[in-house]
Design an enzyme around this catalytic site. Structure first.
Site, PDB file in Angstrom:
ATOM      1  N   PRO A   9     -19.734 -32.712 106.346  1.00 15.92           N
ATOM      2  CA  PRO A   9     -20.951 -32.093 105.515  1.00 15.92           C
ATOM      3  C   PRO A   9     -20.582 -32.210 104.136  1.00 15.92           C
ATOM      4  O   PRO A   9     -19.823 -32.626 102.750  1.00 15.92           O
ATOM      5  CB  PRO A   9     -20.952 -30.600 105.486  1.00 15.92           C
ATOM      6  CG  PRO A   9     -19.808 -30.375 105.597  1.00 15.92           C
ATOM      7  CD  PRO A   9     -19.241 -31.545 106.743  1.00 15.92           C
ATOM      8  N   ASN A  10     -21.581 -33.313 103.582  1.00 12.50           N
ATOM      9  CA  ASN A  10     -21.552 -33.587 101.443  1.00 12.50           C
ATOM     10  C   ASN A  10     -21.544 -34.636 100.822  1.00 12.50           C
ATOM     11  O   ASN A  10     -21.039 -35.081 100.328  1.00 12.50           O
ATOM     12  CB  ASN A  10     -21.156 -32.261 100.769  1.00 12.50           C
ATOM     13  CG  ASN A  10     -21.965 -31.191 100.544  1.00 12.50           C
ATOM     14  OD1 ASN A  10     -22.991 -31.173 100.864  1.00 12.50           O
ATOM     15  ND2 ASN A  10     -21.235 -30.262 101.457  1.00 12.50           N
ATOM     16  N   ARG A  17     -21.449 -37.064  93.578  1.00 17.00           N
ATOM     17  CA  ARG A  17     -20.887 -35.769  93.315  1.00 17.00           C
ATOM     18  C   ARG A  17     -19.587 -35.204  92.738  1.00 17.00           C
ATOM     19  O   ARG A  17     -18.984 -36.132  93.688  1.00 17.00           O
ATOM     20  CB  ARG A  17     -20.904 -35.281  95.081  1.00 17.00           C
ATOM     21  CG  ARG A  17     -20.293 -34.103  95.182  1.00 17.00           C
ATOM     22  CD  ARG A  17     -20.206 -34.199  97.112  1.00 17.00           C
ATOM     23  NE  ARG A  17     -19.478 -33.039  97.413  1.00 17.00           N
ATOM     24  CZ  ARG A  17     -18.162 -32.088  98.292  1.00 17.00           C
ATOM     25  NH1 ARG A  17     -18.326 -33.767  99.316  1.00 17.00           N
ATOM     26  NH2 ARG A  17     -17.971 -31.110  98.330  1.00 17.00           N
ATOM     27  N   TYR A  22     -14.514 -37.100  93.057  1.00 17.44           N
ATOM     28  CA  TYR A  22     -14.193 -37.636  94.215  1.00 17.44           C
ATOM     29  C   TYR A  22     -15.272 -38.903  93.867  1.00 17.44           C
ATOM     30  O   TYR A  22     -15.388 -39.549  94.310  1.00 17.44           O
ATOM     31  CB  TYR A  22     -15.525 -37.501  95.416  1.00 17.44           C
ATOM     32  CG  TYR A  22     -15.497 -36.055  95.456  1.00 17.44           C
ATOM     33  CD1 TYR A  22     -14.533 -35.098  96.498  1.00 17.44           C
ATOM     34  CD2 TYR A  22     -16.161 -34.714  95.596  1.00 17.44           C
ATOM     35  CE1 TYR A  22     -13.819 -34.028  97.184  1.00 17.44           C
ATOM     36  CE2 TYR A  22     -15.965 -33.283  95.413  1.00 17.44           C
ATOM     37  CZ  TYR A  22     -15.139 -32.831  96.906  1.00 17.44           C
ATOM     38  OH  TYR A  22     -14.221 -32.644  96.855  1.00 17.44           O
ATOM     39  N   ASN A  71     -12.171 -36.907 107.922  1.00 13.46           N
ATOM     40  CA  ASN A  71     -12.902 -36.286 106.754  1.00 13.46           C
ATOM     41  C   ASN A  71     -13.933 -34.836 106.683  1.00 13.46           C
ATOM     42  O   ASN A  71     -14.977 -35.447 106.865  1.00 13.46           O
ATOM     43  CB  ASN A  71     -13.070 -36.970 105.146  1.00 13.46           C
ATOM     44  CG  ASN A  71     -13.157 -35.706 104.878  1.00 13.46           C
ATOM     45  OD1 ASN A  71     -12.900 -34.645 104.710  1.00 13.46           O
ATOM     46  ND2 ASN A  71     -13.069 -36.694 102.945  1.00 13.46           N
ATOM     47  N   ALA A  74     -15.980 -29.182 103.842  1.00 13.17           N
ATOM     48  CA  ALA A  74     -15.674 -27.849 104.134  1.00 13.17           C
ATOM     49  C   ALA A  74     -15.397 -27.442 105.719  1.00 13.17           C
ATOM     50  O   ALA A  74     -14.974 -26.439 106.049  1.00 13.17           O
ATOM     51  CB  ALA A  74     -16.927 -26.900 103.592  1.00 13.17           C
ATOM     52  N   HIS A  77     -11.965 -26.257 106.677  1.00 11.62           N
ATOM     53  CA  HIS A  77     -11.427 -25.003 107.115  1.00 11.62           C
ATOM     54  C   HIS A  77     -12.002 -23.654 107.575  1.00 11.62           C
ATOM     55  O   HIS A  77     -11.637 -22.578 107.064  1.00 11.62           O
ATOM     56  CB  HIS A  77     -11.510 -24.721 104.684  1.00 11.62           C
ATOM     57  CG  HIS A  77     -11.265 -25.937 104.002  1.00 11.62           C
ATOM     58  ND1 HIS A  77     -10.568 -26.471 104.191  1.00 11.62           N
ATOM     59  CD2 HIS A  77     -12.682 -26.138 103.120  1.00 11.62           C
ATOM     60  CE1 HIS A  77     -10.465 -27.741 103.561  1.00 11.62           C
ATOM     61  NE2 HIS A  77     -11.575 -27.528 102.716  1.00 11.62           N
ATOM     62  N   GLU A  95      -6.551 -36.895 109.201  1.00 14.52           N
ATOM     63  CA  GLU A  95      -7.074 -36.048 108.266  1.00 14.52           C
ATOM     64  C   GLU A  95      -6.534 -36.591 106.993  1.00 14.52           C
ATOM     65  O   GLU A  95      -5.936 -37.121 106.531  1.00 14.52           O
ATOM     66  CB  GLU A  95      -6.801 -34.761 108.854  1.00 14.52           C
ATOM     67  CG  GLU A  95      -7.350 -33.368 107.420  1.00 14.52           C
ATOM     68  CD  GLU A  95      -7.418 -32.582 107.644  1.00 14.52           C
ATOM     69  OE1 GLU A  95      -5.886 -31.734 108.284  1.00 14.52           O
ATOM     70  OE2 GLU A  95      -8.179 -31.244 107.208  1.00 14.52           O
ATOM     71  N   HIS A  97      -8.212 -35.861 103.140  1.00 17.87           N
ATOM     72  CA  HIS A  97      -9.329 -35.037 102.286  1.00 17.87           C
ATOM     73  C   HIS A  97      -8.825 -35.623 100.736  1.00 17.87           C
ATOM     74  O   HIS A  97      -7.717 -36.444 100.457  1.00 17.87           O
ATOM     75  CB  HIS A  97      -9.194 -33.666 101.340  1.00 17.87           C
ATOM     76  CG  HIS A  97      -9.085 -32.830 102.697  1.00 17.87           C
ATOM     77  ND1 HIS A  97     -10.346 -32.398 102.836  1.00 17.87           N
ATOM     78  CD2 HIS A  97      -7.917 -32.603 103.496  1.00 17.87           C
ATOM     79  CE1 HIS A  97     -10.293 -31.256 104.512  1.00 17.87           C
ATOM     80  NE2 HIS A  97      -9.110 -31.519 104.917  1.00 17.87           N
ATOM     81  N   SER A  99     -10.220 -35.382  97.516  1.00 19.51           N
ATOM     82  CA  SER A  99      -8.880 -34.682  96.318  1.00 19.51           C
ATOM     83  C   SER A  99      -7.909 -33.767  97.015  1.00 19.51           C
ATOM     84  O   SER A  99      -7.344 -33.887  97.614  1.00 19.51           O
ATOM     85  CB  SER A  99      -9.931 -33.495  95.920  1.00 19.51           C
ATOM     86  OG  SER A  99     -10.395 -32.953  96.916  1.00 19.51           O
ATOM     87  N   ARG A 104      -6.828 -26.831  94.777  1.00 21.29           N
ATOM     88  CA  ARG A 104      -7.832 -26.373  94.599  1.00 21.29           C
ATOM     89  C   ARG A 104      -8.130 -24.566  94.508  1.00 21.29           C
ATOM     90  O   ARG A 104      -7.135 -24.525  95.236  1.00 21.29           O
ATOM     91  CB  ARG A 104      -9.519 -26.994  94.870  1.00 21.29           C
ATOM     92  CG  ARG A 104      -9.124 -28.530  94.190  1.00 21.29           C
ATOM     93  CD  ARG A 104     -10.157 -29.445  94.910  1.00 21.29           C
ATOM     94  NE  ARG A 104     -11.531 -29.379  94.678  1.00 21.29           N
ATOM     95  CZ  ARG A 104     -11.714 -29.809  94.932  1.00 21.29           C
ATOM     96  NH1 ARG A 104     -12.655 -30.726  96.198  1.00 21.29           N
ATOM     97  NH2 ARG A 104     -13.470 -28.968  95.208  1.00 21.29           N
TER      98      ARG A 104
HETATM   99  C1  DQA Z   1     -12.624 -32.670 100.647  1.00 19.81           C
HETATM  100  C2  DQA Z   1     -12.277 -31.707 100.102  1.00 19.81           C
HETATM  101  C3  DQA Z   1     -12.824 -29.887 100.860  1.00 19.81           C
HETATM  102  O1  DQA Z   1     -12.483 -28.597 100.472  1.00 19.81           O
HETATM  103  C4  DQA Z   1     -14.381 -30.134 100.140  1.00 19.81           C
HETATM  104  O2  DQA Z   1     -14.881 -29.362 101.024  1.00 19.81           O
HETATM  105  C5  DQA Z   1     -15.673 -31.021  99.959  1.00 19.81           C
HETATM  106  C6  DQA Z   1     -14.209 -32.420 100.586  1.00 19.81           C
HETATM  107  C7  DQA Z   1     -12.033 -33.620 100.268  1.00 19.81           C
HETATM  108  O3  DQA Z   1     -11.961 -34.505 101.104  1.00 19.81           O
HETATM  109  O4  DQA Z   1     -11.074 -33.863  98.893  1.00 19.81           O
HETATM  110  O5  DQA Z   1     -16.642 -31.486 100.873  1.00 19.81           O
HETATM  111  O6  DQA Z   1     -12.976 -32.461 102.359  1.00 19.81           O
END
Ligand code: DQA
Length: 144
Positions: A9-10, A17, A22, A71, A74, A77, A95, A97, A99, A104
């Site tokens: 998502p996102n 964003r 990112y 990836n 969210a 988590h 996996e 990420h 960031s 964070r």
């Molecule tokens: C993320 C880190 C996650 O905590 C966050 O919700 C994301 C992006 C990252 O790629 O840093 O959507 O997965």
């Protein structure tokens, strides 16, 4: 080697964003760059904002791939269901990420997926995907 890249998502909003976390590059542009950098890999990219669609993708495309880069945003988590899908599919998975989740909020420090993956790459920006692909290509036994 067929490698499936799954974004949750996102992550469709990469480049727009929160650029402080990112960056400024869209994933569509970045995946083209990856295809040029890794011509030996057959890269498939799937993104969804829906947990069920991500699970369906792992069941369908994940089974046909030799390795997976995920990836889950969210959902990393929160989602036991995605973790179970990775176990069910049973392919070497990295996996990623973008960031540094450990720099964070504490709710980002735990990933349900991490223990189902061969390893995790965190905080290295989009380059994390390239490193994950490089790793999977190096480990790959042709025909597997
Ligand atoms: C993320 C880190 C996650 O905590 C966050 O919700 C994301 C992006 C990252 O790629 O840093 O959507 O997965």
């Amino acid at each position: 080697m067929r490698i499936l890249i799954v974004n949750g998502p996102n992550l469709n909003l990469l480049g727009q964003r929160e650029p402080q976390w990112y960056g400024n590059v869209s994933f569509e542009n970045f995946v083209e760059d990856l295809r040029c950098r890794f011509p030996e890999a057959q890269l498939e990219h799937f993104q969804s904002n829906s947990e069920g669609a991500l699970i369906d993708c792992l069941h369908q495309l994940g089974r046909q791939a030799s390795g997976i880069v995920i990836n889950a945003g969210a959902y990393s988590h929160t989602s036991i269901a995605l973790a179970d899908a990775l176990t069910a599919v049973g392919k070497p998975t990295v996996e990623v990420h973008i960031s540094n989740v450990f720099a964070r909020e504490t709710y980002r420090h735990h990933s349900y997926l991490a223990a189902r993956c061969v390893g995790c790459i965190v905080g290295l920006g989009l380059e994390g995907y390239a490193l994950a692909i490089e790793y999977l290509l190096r480990q790959h036994v042709p025909g597997s």
